[in-house]
Write a protein that holds these residues in place. Structure first.
Motif, mmCIF file in Angstrom:
data_model
loop_
_atom_site.group_PDB
_atom_site.id
_atom_site.type_symbol
_atom_site.label_atom_id
_atom_site.label_comp_id
_atom_site.label_asym_id
_atom_site.label_seq_id
_atom_site.Cartn_x
_atom_site.Cartn_y
_atom_site.Cartn_z
ATOM 1 N N SER A 1 7.952 13.125 3.640
ATOM 2 C CA SER A 1 7.014 12.042 3.927
ATOM 3 C C SER A 1 6.923 11.760 5.421
ATOM 4 N N ALA A 2 7.137 12.775 6.256
ATOM 5 C CA ALA A 2 7.091 12.595 7.711
ATOM 6 C C ALA A 2 5.713 12.174 8.191
ATOM 7 N N VAL B 1 0.852 -1.180 0.000
ATOM 8 C CA VAL B 1 0.000 0.000 0.000
ATOM 9 C C VAL B 1 0.894 1.238 0.000
ATOM 10 N N TYR B 2 0.319 2.338 -0.402
ATOM 11 C CA TYR B 2 1.020 3.617 -0.419
ATOM 12 C C TYR B 2 0.346 4.562 0.560
ATOM 13 N N ASN C 1 6.557 0.751 3.602
ATOM 14 C CA ASN C 1 7.937 0.523 4.044
ATOM 15 C C ASN C 1 8.822 1.736 3.785
ATOM 16 N N ASN C 2 8.209 2.896 3.560
ATOM 17 C CA ASN C 2 8.903 4.172 3.337
ATOM 18 C C ASN C 2 9.763 4.207 2.084
ATOM 19 N N ARG C 3 9.391 3.439 1.082
ATOM 20 C CA ARG C 3 10.066 3.540 -0.216
ATOM 21 C C ARG C 3 9.278 4.539 -1.054
ATOM 22 N N PRO C 4 9.975 5.489 -1.687
ATOM 23 C CA PRO C 4 9.260 6.520 -2.445
ATOM 24 C C PRO C 4 8.493 5.931 -3.628
ATOM 25 N N ALA D 1 1.972 20.758 -1.343
ATOM 26 C CA ALA D 1 3.145 19.874 -1.316
ATOM 27 C C ALA D 1 2.637 18.451 -1.094
ATOM 28 N N PHE D 2 3.218 17.508 -1.789
ATOM 29 C CA PHE D 2 2.707 16.152 -1.750
ATOM 30 C C PHE D 2 3.794 15.155 -1.389
ATOM 31 N N ALA D 3 3.346 14.017 -0.899
ATOM 32 C CA ALA D 3 4.258 12.922 -0.573
ATOM 33 C C ALA D 3 3.527 11.617 -0.849
#
Length: 172
Positions: A133-134, A52-53, A70-73, A63-65
């Protein structure tokens, strides 16, 4: 009710859920919220059932993230909104309504142009930057907590983790 008696839902460990503006299919975007100054949520991967994202758009700056759990972009979020963010915006419109989403994100829409794609286009026209992505970890954690609540049997007994909420009325 005027005599101080509490209704069933007020005595219950569950709260009423506000119905979505339009029905949503939860398979693609199981979690969407307007919180912490962002539109944020969890979007299922189109290619891997186990991935999932966590996507978000900040109100005002847009601003987007977008990254995996698993914190992979996200590979598609390079300089513009990826399909996950577009799906998140569209599902937010179904959940909350286009006007409410636009108002929360501070998007100016033309009259009669209230839709998810119109919101995405209006924000894209400002050339938003890729944000940090905090927010991903707290959003994903909240999503998992919501999933855990779905596994509980309905009860009127109090949930210990909810005990910190102050009572709104004295119970006689």
């Amino acid at each position: 009710m005027g005599d101080g008696a509490l209704s069933d839902w007020e005595r219950s460990s569950t709260a009423r859920v506000i119905a979505p503006v339009q029905p949503r299919k939860l398979a693609k975007v199981p979690f969407v919220e307007l919180a912490d100054g962002r539109l944020q949520g969890v979007v299922s991967s189109g290619s891997d059932i186990g991935r999932v994202y966590v996507s978000s758009v900040k109100a005002g700056t847009y601003a987007f993230a977008c990254s995996t759990n698993n914190n992979r972009p996200c590979g598609g979020a390079r300089g513009s909104y990826c399909n996950h963010i577009r799906a998140l915006i569209n599902e937010a419109v179904l959940q909350y309504g286009a006007r409410r989403v636009a108002r929360y994100l501070r998007v100016e829409l033309a009259d009669g142009d209230a839709s998810g794609p119109a919101i995405a286009v209006a924000m894209s026209n400002t050339r938003p930057s890729q944000g940090d992505s905090a927010a991903a970890a707290p959003v994903f954690s909240r999503f998992l907590r919501h999933l855990a609540y779905l596994e509980l049997a309905p009860t009127t007994a109090p949930l210990p983790e909810m005990q910190w909420f102050p009572p709104t009325r004295a119970v006689a």
